[in-house]
Design an enzyme around this catalytic site. Structure first.
Site, mmCIF file in Angstrom:
data_model
loop_
_atom_site.group_PDB
_atom_site.id
_atom_site.type_symbol
_atom_site.label_atom_id
_atom_site.label_comp_id
_atom_site.label_asym_id
_atom_site.label_seq_id
_atom_site.Cartn_x
_atom_site.Cartn_y
_atom_site.Cartn_z
ATOM 1 N N GLU A 184 -28.621 55.077 13.287
ATOM 2 C CA GLU A 184 -28.462 56.492 13.002
ATOM 3 C C GLU A 184 -29.816 57.169 13.138
ATOM 4 O O GLU A 184 -30.794 56.739 12.558
ATOM 5 C CB GLU A 184 -27.926 56.676 11.578
ATOM 6 C CG GLU A 184 -27.787 58.116 11.190
ATOM 7 C CD GLU A 184 -27.373 58.278 9.730
ATOM 8 O OE1 GLU A 184 -27.233 59.423 9.307
ATOM 9 O OE2 GLU A 184 -27.211 57.276 9.041
ATOM 10 N N ASP A 203 -37.663 44.308 6.407
ATOM 11 C CA ASP A 203 -38.544 44.962 7.371
ATOM 12 C C ASP A 203 -38.787 46.420 6.988
ATOM 13 O O ASP A 203 -38.680 47.329 7.806
ATOM 14 C CB ASP A 203 -37.969 44.856 8.783
ATOM 15 C CG ASP A 203 -39.032 45.008 9.866
ATOM 16 O OD1 ASP A 203 -40.234 44.840 9.565
ATOM 17 O OD2 ASP A 203 -38.656 45.288 11.018
#
Length: 185
Positions: A4, A51
């Site tokens: 997104e 991450d």
């Protein structure tokens, strides 16, 4: 949904470039509260992002809402240690390098500390910065004592001494103003 990137959002690297390489303490406070909240919510849902970094935070330029993206390195949260690191190396916790293993929440806290340091200073923390932080001698002109205290609590060398992931948003540094983004009508 694979990825997104809603308009008018941009990642934190782009925002920092536009702002001259680093961000002021108030802006970092706004971003960090939301980033810590997002990382904590992931863990509460039994997901380890693994991450958390500048490129994986999108900021809506109109509302200042932060979104954590790219779960490609993610894993199911577990209590046992992880023995491989799949995130970005510069955000990896020191215990992974020294012992070859790490635990989910303390590693996430370390990544958030690297993120915060980088936003404030415009560079990743060096070994010397980490040494100075450990011995409470690190400072940066213009940063509040509470800000430096939070950095020390996030970037502590020993995972057991780091601030707990769920405790980050309760730190005094965040008690200055309401940090939630504006809601869209």
């Amino acid at each position: 949904m694979v990825l997104e990137c809603p308009s008018p959002c941009e990642n934190l690297i782009e925002i920092m470039r536009r702002c001259g390489g680093s961000l002021d303490e108030e802006t970092v406070r706004q971003i960090m509260w939301q980033a810590a909240h997002a990382a904590n919510m992931c863990c509460l849902c039994r997901v380890l992002h693994r991450d958390v970094k500048l490129e994986n935070l999108l900021i809506n330029r109109e509302t200042s809402e932060v979104k954590l993206i790219d779960f490609g390195c993610g894993d199911i949260l577990r209590r046992s240690p992880y023995k491989s690191y799949h995130g970005t190396a510069v955000y990896s916790p020191p215990e992974y390098h020294s012992r070859g293993k790490y635990y989910s929440r303390p590693a996430t806290v370390w990544s958030l500390g690297v993120l915060m340091f980088t936003m404030l200073c415009g560079r990743f923390p060096s070994d010397y910065d980490l040494f100075l932080l450990h011995y409470k001698h690190w400072s940066e002109p213009g940063l509040s004592k509470e800000c430096c205290h939070l950095l020390r609590a996030l970037l502590h060398e020993k995972p057991s001494r780091r601030l707990g992931l769920g405790q980050i948003m309760s730190h005094n540094w965040f008690k200055v103003v309401n940090l939630r983004p504006a809601k869209k009508n």
